[in-house]
Design a protein around this motif. Structure first.
Motif, PDB file in Angstrom:
ATOM      1  N   HIS B 218       0.828  -1.205   0.000  1.00 15.57           N
ATOM      2  CA  HIS B 218       0.000   0.000   0.000  1.00 15.57           C
ATOM      3  C   HIS B 218       0.864   1.258   0.000  1.00 15.57           C
ATOM      4  O   HIS B 218       0.526   2.251  -0.628  1.00 15.57           O
ATOM      5  N   GLN B 219       1.981   1.175   0.710  1.00 17.40           N
ATOM      6  CA  GLN B 219       2.874   2.335   0.702  1.00 17.40           C
ATOM      7  C   GLN B 219       3.476   2.537  -0.676  1.00 17.40           C
ATOM      8  O   GLN B 219       3.678   3.658  -1.125  1.00 17.40           O
ATOM      9  N   LEU B 221       2.085   1.669  -3.610  1.00 18.49           N
ATOM     10  CA  LEU B 221       1.044   2.226  -4.471  1.00 18.49           C
ATOM     11  C   LEU B 221       0.828   3.702  -4.161  1.00 18.49           C
ATOM     12  O   LEU B 221       0.627   4.522  -5.058  1.00 18.49           O
ATOM     13  N   ALA B 222       0.872   4.036  -2.879  1.00 19.43           N
ATOM     14  CA  ALA B 222       0.690   5.442  -2.497  1.00 19.43           C
ATOM     15  C   ALA B 222       1.847   6.283  -3.016  1.00 19.43           C
ATOM     16  O   ALA B 222       1.642   7.398  -3.498  1.00 19.43           O
ATOM     17  N   GLY B 225       1.275   6.887  -6.560  1.00 18.89           N
ATOM     18  CA  GLY B 225       0.099   7.724  -6.813  1.00 18.89           C
ATOM     19  C   GLY B 225       0.297   9.160  -6.393  1.00 18.89           C
ATOM     20  O   GLY B 225      -0.388  10.053  -6.872  1.00 18.89           O
ATOM     21  N   GLY B 226       1.215   9.421  -5.506  1.00 18.79           N
ATOM     22  CA  GLY B 226       1.460  10.786  -5.044  1.00 18.79           C
ATOM     23  C   GLY B 226       2.609  10.764  -4.054  1.00 18.79           C
ATOM     24  O   GLY B 226       2.395  10.649  -2.852  1.00 18.79           O
ATOM     25  N   ALA B 229       2.657  13.396  -1.150  1.00 20.25           N
ATOM     26  CA  ALA B 229       1.633  13.144  -0.138  1.00 20.25           C
ATOM     27  C   ALA B 229       2.005  11.919   0.690  1.00 20.25           C
ATOM     28  O   ALA B 229       1.856  11.911   1.910  1.00 20.25           O
ATOM     29  N   ALA B 230       2.517  10.892   0.025  1.00 20.87           N
ATOM     30  CA  ALA B 230       2.906   9.681   0.748  1.00 20.87           C
ATOM     31  C   ALA B 230       4.005   9.999   1.748  1.00 20.87           C
ATOM     32  O   ALA B 230       3.957   9.590   2.910  1.00 20.87           O
ATOM     33  N   GLY B 291       0.838   4.344  -9.231  1.00 18.81           N
ATOM     34  CA  GLY B 291      -0.376   4.526  -8.447  1.00 18.81           C
ATOM     35  C   GLY B 291      -1.469   3.504  -8.679  1.00 18.81           C
ATOM     36  O   GLY B 291      -2.346   3.356  -7.854  1.00 18.81           O
TER      37      GLY B 291
END
Lengths: 574, 346
Positions: B218-219, B221-222, B225-226, B229-230, B291
């Protein structure tokens, strides 16, 4: 759904056949209905204001009229003929033009080239430049601006107001009968607004129907004949402007009084021990920062743009750490050199720019909410998960979503589809999930509409009530004053002084502009000093003044990137 | 309107609360998720399979089909690794060369000695970890775009292999090294089950868990994706991205070991695999730029690509045109993904 009916819905004086009729217009995005059964009849020669909070459906409604969206249901009748536009160009050809907040102009080309783009008059295979310019001048003359705007001027050399006039001229060149203006005054100075009004009134005289989308009630009362109020996609009212007051419009928009705007401040008992203490914190942007944040307390960090407010939050969070000085958490000195460590120490940071710094846009509500938890190592994570009494991610997210009153189609919805206020709520949920004890907010309500703002403020107060220490950076003085239990004012990278709750805007401004050394709340100031401070402070104060004048309805700083009315086709309001 | 709707999430009701029903729900929920992500590519795969069967009914015979699976296995594994880098927002072009390195190094060192199996496996895996680390560190810490970093690595490894072997690698692989890509279990009914198929399933299962069910995934993918922000949410974006490169490199080593089972030892053995792996990921619907992406869809994408090559063979399309077709389909896949995204955006 209660619809206010009034005399205005009955036919206007004879001969005024409706120019535009909308019947039962509805529109959904991804199963979220953003416009429900809108019914409208507008005669020519009317200025029709569309108001509502961000996400209410204003933008969708005018885009349907302009052919940028196709309604799912309902019919549209233009000049007695049923029409359905599949493309904005069709609408344009039929006499419906729209001017968006962000203009559709080629900045490197001239006024004339822009107005007649793709329709240049030709002589043989070549563009007839003379006619192109003459036609342009003729259009500009109709708007009484042929003296100030040359057809040969490059768009990039024009002011925003002049660019807007070029857009209007372009609409005229299409013989527009209906002109839609989306937040036309968002980036205009007051005299330019007046000039625009003159033009709008003149277009109305000529029988044009103008849809005027705006947050600014003052403008609407100055200009509009009738108003349509939307709320969550419902048409709450369509009525004569004369039958409404600013207060009644706001009530219709948000369903509550403006006086509930801020939650109550903390009672003395609510405020506990010092959670975070910064001593002598300095880096290249800020110096000698001494700051204490107590449990249960909201500290407002005020100051001018560039005074170092954001930098203080960033330093605490390890984005650009302090180079000297110390940070203590609950009495223990800690080292925070990276955001990663700040999260470990239960600090949360709600950044100003949600879209690039706060959220991972292509990921779901669930994943965004759980992300800070997932960055933690096993023991830490379990400890914080235990606070929520539910272990499973989706149950936890659901619980948090309810707590922040999130409105999303599902937890699996990608956050890029949410409205600004709801996106901000996801950011909140994220730090709630991580059980942060110190929360730093940077412009928490920028670009968020009134109703959602109050929700955000309630959440912030709720966090403080549960014992979090909250630091709020804000450019909006009413927000600073309304929310803060203590106000710290910055100036030139230093803390200029501290004020108690309820300080006046003048007190803050004096400190922010360096007019006073600020020995606590007892700032005494001769009236002329206040005046001087205000003059020196024009930029900042102008924003604030505007906000007040407009019943706090305008978004004080309209950042086009942050705006709900943007043209992102994926934007779902609701 | 409003309200976060509960029904959409029933598939994830925690086991603890509803012990009996939820295990099924949970399984159903996840399977459904993967199916949703894989639906378009699965449809394409079925069409291609149908065409192959029409042209060559023998394709359905277990030995023929399993031989096909065995040949497709290296790419499926490679793609399952590549998708980690792509969802993190990068590319890994070095994997083809790394396959070659794996095969050539293993052959040169073992010289057919079966006792060398374990040390050689350790060695090639270590090389993989090292290559992945270098890719990751250079990309994240020295801020070189991954497409350049890994292109550089591709050339470095390729040059090194040519220099070392003089263009014609020597040595031989022991049979026990080749067994992974070549041998099969004897089974009733279907005849033989290649080791390769089992390895693919194992790798795909682990990769799926890793990307979609762990905090790391999940980290990652985050981050894709950004990244900003991550990072501001506490993700150590440098670390997760480096790990992604290491996983991709490891997948290349495993793919190399499988490929060694049926391909000869040559200095070109892995060439072109980097582009095929990226094509497979794209076919699986992962977003270039990061992402979004699914391991299951990616693995199906790899299988689809191999099936397509087989179909083109059956249709008598000249070998060189395979590359051209591949070019057309990756562009097509990205166009399709873009349209799909727009549509779902309203």
């Amino acid at each position: 759904m209660s619809r206010v009916t009034s005399a205005a819905e009955s036919p206007r004086p004879a001969g005024d056949e409706p120019l535009l009729k909308l019947a039962g217009i509805s529109k959904s995005f991804r199963e979220v209905e953003v416009l429900r059964d809108v019914v409208l009849e507008c005669p020519p020669g009317e200025v029709h204001a569309i108001v509502g909070e961000n996400g209410a459906g204003k933008s969708t409604l005018v885009k349907v009229v302009a052919g940028a969206h196709q309604p799912d249901r309902g019919t549209m009748t233009l000049d007695g003929r049923a029409v359905s536009f599949h493309h904005p160009r069709q609408a344009q050809a039929a006499g419906v033009s729209i001017i968006y907040q962000e203009f559709n102009l080629l900045t490197d080309r001239t006024v004339a080239q822009n107005i007649f783009l793709g329709r240049e008059p030709t002589r043989g295979p070549l563009i007839d430049r003379r006619r192109l310019e003459e036609d342009t001048v003729a259009l500009l003359e109709q708007l009484n601006v042929s003296g100030s705007i040359s057809p040969r001027a490059k768009i990039s050399d024009l002011s925003v107001a002049q660019q807007q006039i070029v857009e209007i001229a372009k609409a005229l060149s299409f013989d527009a009968q209906i002109l839609i203006m989306d937040e036309p005054t968002a980036s205009l100075a007051p005299p330019e607004v007046e000039a625009l009004f003159e033009i709008v009134r003149q277009l109305r005289e000529r029988g044009m129907l103008i849809f005027y989308v705006s947050h600014r009630l003052k403008e609407i009362f100055a200009l509009a004949d009738r108003v349509t109020v939307l709320k969550d996609g419902d048409q709450v009212a369509t009525t004569d402007i004369g039958s409404l007051t600013p207060d009644s419009i706001v009530r219709l928009m948000v369903g509550r009084e403006l006086s509930d705007y801020f939650p109550e401040l903390a009672a003395p008992d609510d405020i506990g021990e010092v959670r975070l203490r910064v001593r002598g914190g300095s880096n290249q942007h800020i110096s000698d920062i001494d700051l204490e944040l107590r449990a249960g307390e909201i500290v407002g960090l005020a100051g001018l743009e560039g005074s170092g407010r954001t930098e203080v939050a960033e330093a605490i969070f390890g984005v650009e750490p302090f180079e000297t000085g110390t940070i203590e958490l609950d009495g223990e000195q800690v080292s925070i050199r990276r955001p990663r460590q700040a999260v470990d120490h239960r600090i949360g940071f709600v950044t100003e720019d949600r879209k690039t710094q706060g959220l991972v846009l292509p990921r779901s509500v669930l994943e965004n909410t759980l992300l800070p938890l997932r960055t933690l190592s096993g023991h830490d994570r379990r400890e914080r998960e235990a606070v929520h009494e539910v272990a499973e991610g989706s149950t936890l997210t659901m619980q948090l979503a309810e707590r922040v009153d999130l409105r999303a189609a599902s937890l699996d919805q990608e956050v890029r589809f949410l409205s600004g206020g709801n996106q901000q709520k996801v950011v909140f949920a994220k730090w709630l999930a991580s059980d942060a004890w110190v929360l730093l907010f940077d412009e928490p309500t920028r670009g968020i509409d009134v109703g959602a703002k109050a929700g955000i403020h309630d959440l912030m107060r709720g966090l403080a009530k549960r014992g979090a220490a909250v630091l709020m950076v804000s450019s909006e003085l009413p927000e600073v004053i309304g929310m803060s239990d203590r106000i710290v004012v910055m100036s030139h990278g230093r803390i200029a002084g501290e004020l108690e709750a309820g300080a006046s805007e003048a007190d803050i401004m004096l400190l922010a502009t360096g007019q006073s050394n600020g020995d606590g709340p007892d700032v005494r100031h001769p009236a002329e000093e206040v005046a001087a401070a205000k003059t020196a402070q024009e930029d900042q104060a102008a924003e604030t003044a505007e906000a007040t004048a407009d019943s706090e309805l305008s978004e004080v700083t309209s950042n086009p990137h942050d705006d709900q009315m943007g043209h992102d086709p994926g934007e779902v309001s609701g | 309107m409003s309200d976060t709707t509960k029904p959409a999430d029933e598939g994830r009701v925690p086991q603890r609360q509803q012990p009996a029903a939820s295990r099924l729900d949970r399984f159903g929920g996840h399977a459904l998720e993967h199916l949703k992500a894989s639906a378009p590519i699965l449809a394409v795969l079925i069409v291609i399979f149908a065409a192959i069967i029409y042209l060559n009914p023998a394709f359905l015979d277990p030995p023929v089909f399993l031989a096909f699976l065995r040949r497709a296995a290296p790419l499926m594994i490679l793609a399952a690794g590549q998708v980690f880098v792509i969802v993190s927002g990068g590319f890994d072009l070095s994997v083809g060369s790394l396959i070659t390195v794996t095969v050539v190094v293993a052959a040169a060192i073992t010289e057919g000695d079966p006792d060398a199996l374990i040390p050689v496996m350790m060695l090639v895996l270590l090389i993989g970890v090292l290559v992945g680390m270098v890719n990751g560190v250079v990309t994240t810490m020295l801020k070189v775009p991954s497409i350049i970093t890994t292109l550089g690595m591709l050339l470095i490894l390729r040059g090194a292999v040519f220099y070392w072997t003089g263009g014609s690698p020597t040595g031989a692989l022991a049979d026990n090294f080749r067994q992974f890509g070549r041998e099969a279990f004897d089974l009733p009914v279907i005849g033989q089950l290649p080791y390769a198929a089992i390895i693919v399933i194992a790798v795909a299962w682990i990769a799926t868990r890793l990307l979609h069910r762990t905090a790391f995934g999940h980290q990652l993918l985050a981050t894709g994706g950004g990244a900003r922000a991550a990072q501001l949410t506490g993700v150590n974006i440098t670390r997760v991205r480096i790990i992604a490169f290491v996983l991709s490199a490891l997948s290349a080593v495993i793919a190399g070991i499988l490929l060694a089972g049926f391909a000869g030892v040559s200095a070109q053995v892995g060439q072109g695999y980097e582009f095929r792996a990226i094509s497979a990921v794209v076919l699986g619907g992962a977003a270039i730029g990061g992402g979004r992406g699914s391991v299951v869809a990616t693995v199906i994408g790899a299988l689809t690509l191999e099936a397509l090559f087989m179909l083109l063979n059956l249709l008598g399309l000249p070998q060189p045109l395979r590359e051209s077709v591949q070019g057309v389909i990756i562009i097509g896949a990205v166009v399709y993904a873009g349209l799909r995204l727009q549509r779902s955006g309203g």
